[in-house]
Write an enzyme that holds these catalytic residues in place. Structure first.
Site, PDB file in Angstrom:
ATOM      1  N   CYS A  22       3.913  67.001  24.338  1.00 45.55           N
ATOM      2  CA  CYS A  22       3.742  67.969  23.246  1.00 45.55           C
ATOM      3  C   CYS A  22       4.368  67.466  21.944  1.00 45.55           C
ATOM      4  O   CYS A  22       4.719  68.253  21.085  1.00 45.55           O
ATOM      5  CB  CYS A  22       4.291  69.338  23.637  1.00 45.55           C
ATOM      6  SG  CYS A  22       6.037  69.344  23.997  1.00 45.55           S
ATOM      7  N   GLY A  23       4.545  66.154  21.825  1.00 43.90           N
ATOM      8  CA  GLY A  23       4.965  65.587  20.546  1.00 43.90           C
ATOM      9  C   GLY A  23       6.458  65.471  20.331  1.00 43.90           C
ATOM     10  O   GLY A  23       6.899  65.192  19.211  1.00 43.90           O
ATOM     11  N   LEU A  24       7.263  65.675  21.373  1.00 41.80           N
ATOM     12  CA  LEU A  24       8.718  65.605  21.218  1.00 41.80           C
ATOM     13  C   LEU A  24       9.306  64.283  21.711  1.00 41.80           C
ATOM     14  O   LEU A  24      10.524  64.105  21.685  1.00 41.80           O
ATOM     15  CB  LEU A  24       9.392  66.775  21.944  1.00 41.80           C
ATOM     16  CG  LEU A  24       9.008  68.179  21.471  1.00 41.80           C
ATOM     17  CD1 LEU A  24       9.786  69.234  22.241  1.00 41.80           C
ATOM     18  CD2 LEU A  24       9.245  68.343  19.971  1.00 41.80           C
ATOM     19  N   GLY A  25       8.468  63.374  22.155  1.00 39.94           N
ATOM     20  CA  GLY A  25       8.963  62.059  22.562  1.00 39.94           C
ATOM     21  C   GLY A  25       9.643  62.050  23.917  1.00 39.94           C
ATOM     22  O   GLY A  25      10.598  61.304  24.135  1.00 39.94           O
ATOM     23  N   SER A  26       9.129  62.838  24.860  1.00 43.13           N
ATOM     24  CA  SER A  26       9.767  62.915  26.183  1.00 43.13           C
ATOM     25  C   SER A  26       9.757  61.570  26.896  1.00 43.13           C
ATOM     26  O   SER A  26      10.760  61.167  27.505  1.00 43.13           O
ATOM     27  CB  SER A  26       9.081  63.984  27.046  1.00 43.13           C
ATOM     28  OG  SER A  26       7.690  63.714  27.179  1.00 43.13           O
TER      29      SER A  26
ATOM     30  N   PRO B 238      10.109  69.421  26.956  1.00 45.89           N
ATOM     31  CA  PRO B 238       8.720  69.658  27.387  1.00 45.89           C
ATOM     32  C   PRO B 238       7.898  68.386  27.221  1.00 45.89           C
ATOM     33  O   PRO B 238       8.077  67.644  26.249  1.00 45.89           O
ATOM     34  CB  PRO B 238       8.223  70.744  26.431  1.00 45.89           C
ATOM     35  CG  PRO B 238       9.432  71.329  25.801  1.00 45.89           C
ATOM     36  CD  PRO B 238      10.488  70.277  25.819  1.00 45.89           C
TER      37      PRO B 238
ATOM     38  N   SER C  92      12.231  59.182  25.236  1.00 48.56           N
ATOM     39  CA  SER C  92      13.607  59.549  25.551  1.00 48.56           C
ATOM     40  C   SER C  92      14.033  58.964  26.893  1.00 48.56           C
ATOM     41  O   SER C  92      15.115  58.376  27.027  1.00 48.56           O
ATOM     42  CB  SER C  92      13.756  61.072  25.560  1.00 48.56           C
ATOM     43  OG  SER C  92      15.098  61.442  25.793  1.00 48.56           O
TER      44      SER C  92
ATOM     45  N   ASP D 137       8.864  57.259  17.787  1.00 51.41           N
ATOM     46  CA  ASP D 137       9.618  57.933  18.848  1.00 51.41           C
ATOM     47  C   ASP D 137      10.813  57.102  19.307  1.00 51.41           C
ATOM     48  O   ASP D 137      11.946  57.590  19.349  1.00 51.41           O
ATOM     49  CB  ASP D 137       8.705  58.230  20.045  1.00 51.41           C
ATOM     50  CG  ASP D 137       7.711  59.340  19.753  1.00 51.41           C
ATOM     51  OD1 ASP D 137       7.575  59.723  18.579  1.00 51.41           O
ATOM     52  OD2 ASP D 137       7.067  59.821  20.697  1.00 51.41           O
TER      53      ASP D 137
END
Length: 316
Positions: free
Chosen positions: A111-115, A108, A118, A159
């Site tokens: 939202c803080g997941l490092g998309s 997603p 990545s 990240d």
């Protein structure tokens, strides 16, 4: 050629890390995937599968690309284009062939997941491999950080470093060390749920500025750092979950949680070992440490809340 790259979560210490305290980040197996193939022309073809958008550019155009002055129709490609340009310039080669790159992601966004990190790290690895000049992890992490800084205006190493090195990292003062040994082995045995709760209402910079205005923030940061210290010695899921929840309560004092995030954390506390928001807050994601004996009930309760659920484990 296929390059698969993890995303990341903050297990402990977000916001406190901005002020020189420690944070613990972990790479997780929610991944982005890059497929890259040679083509016998001096151009690149990019396909953003999730957005159903494509782009074809001459390689000569890429090497001198000004990311801050991109046309609006190129804005969705900015991380990829910046990563490609920086990698080609770093490798210092004159490519005799181009490539086609297809990018897809299970992560997603925003939202803080490092998309973005990545995809950035995956692009750097893919480009270096297609020209048979694979880079060391420290080179990938440095290039990735520079891409994020250029595109965003400022960036943290968290990240790009976590996604590059995988496993678990301890971050402090924009430097990191990789955590190995018994703590890593413990986390390998843990199952987590990432719950995408709601769209973030504010950007990270706005939330950081909001925290900066809190009078007792240093007291709260010290308490968070004590949690980090205790967590790094923990080998028990109940204790680890309790510390996650304790960290969340302190983030609530920093006013970066929301009522819906708190509601999902409460469900995670009842049906899991513990839960907290991960990232800057203001919406976004919750991470829950799963109690496998209650996992079915946990998912059943979460499904009532109109959220997206992702099962994940540490990626090494």
């Amino acid at each position: 050629m296929i390059v698969e790259t993890p995303s990341k979560v903050i297990l402990f210490g977000e916001h406190a890390v901005v002020y020189g305290y420690r944070a613990v980040s972990m790479a997780i197996n929610l991944t982005s995937t890059i497929k890259i193939n040679k083509i016998n022309e001096r151009k690149i073809i990019l396909n953003l599968k999730n957005l159903n958008k494509s782009l074809s550019l001459d390689l000569n155009y890429i090497k001198d690309l000004n990311i801050s002055n991109l046309d609006n129709n190129l804005s969705d490609f900015k991380y990829c284009l910046c990563a490609i340009r920086n990698t080609l310039n770093y490798l210092d080669i004159e490519p005799e062939f181009g490539f086609k790159m297809e990018i897809s992601s299970k992560i997603p966004v925003s939202c803080g997941l490092g998309s973005s990190a990545s995809i950035t790290v995956g692009t750097i690895r893919a480009v270096s491999k297609i020209y048979n000049k694979p880079l060391k992890d420290e080179e990938v992490a440095k290039l990735g950080y520079l891409v994020e800084r250029e595109v965003q205006g400022k960036a943290s190493i968290t990240d790009t470093s976590t996604i590059t090195y995988k496993g678990i990292l301890e971050i402090k003062n924009n430097k990191f060390k990789k955590i190995k040994g018994s703590f890593e082995e413990f986390l390998k045995s843990c199952k987590f749920l990432i719950v995408y709760v709601e769209k973030r209402k504010k950007k990270t910079a706005e939330l950081v500025n909001k925290v900066a205005k809190i009078k007792d923030k240093d007291i709260i940061f010290k308490e968070i750092d004590e949690i980090v210290e205790e967590a790094l010695k923990t080998k028990n899921k109940e204790d680890f979950g309790r510390l996650m929840t304790k960290n969340h309560e302190l983030l609530k004092k920093l006013n970066v949680s929301t009522p819906k995030l708190d509601k999902i954390v409460n469900i995670g506390n009842i049906y899991g070992y513990g839960a907290k928001l991960t990232g800057a807050g203001g919406g976004g994601c919750i991470i829950i440490l799963v109690n496998e004996e209650k996992e079915k009930d946990l998912i059943k309760e979460l499904n009532k809340e109109n959220v997206k659920i992702f099962k994940c484990e540490m990626m090494i």
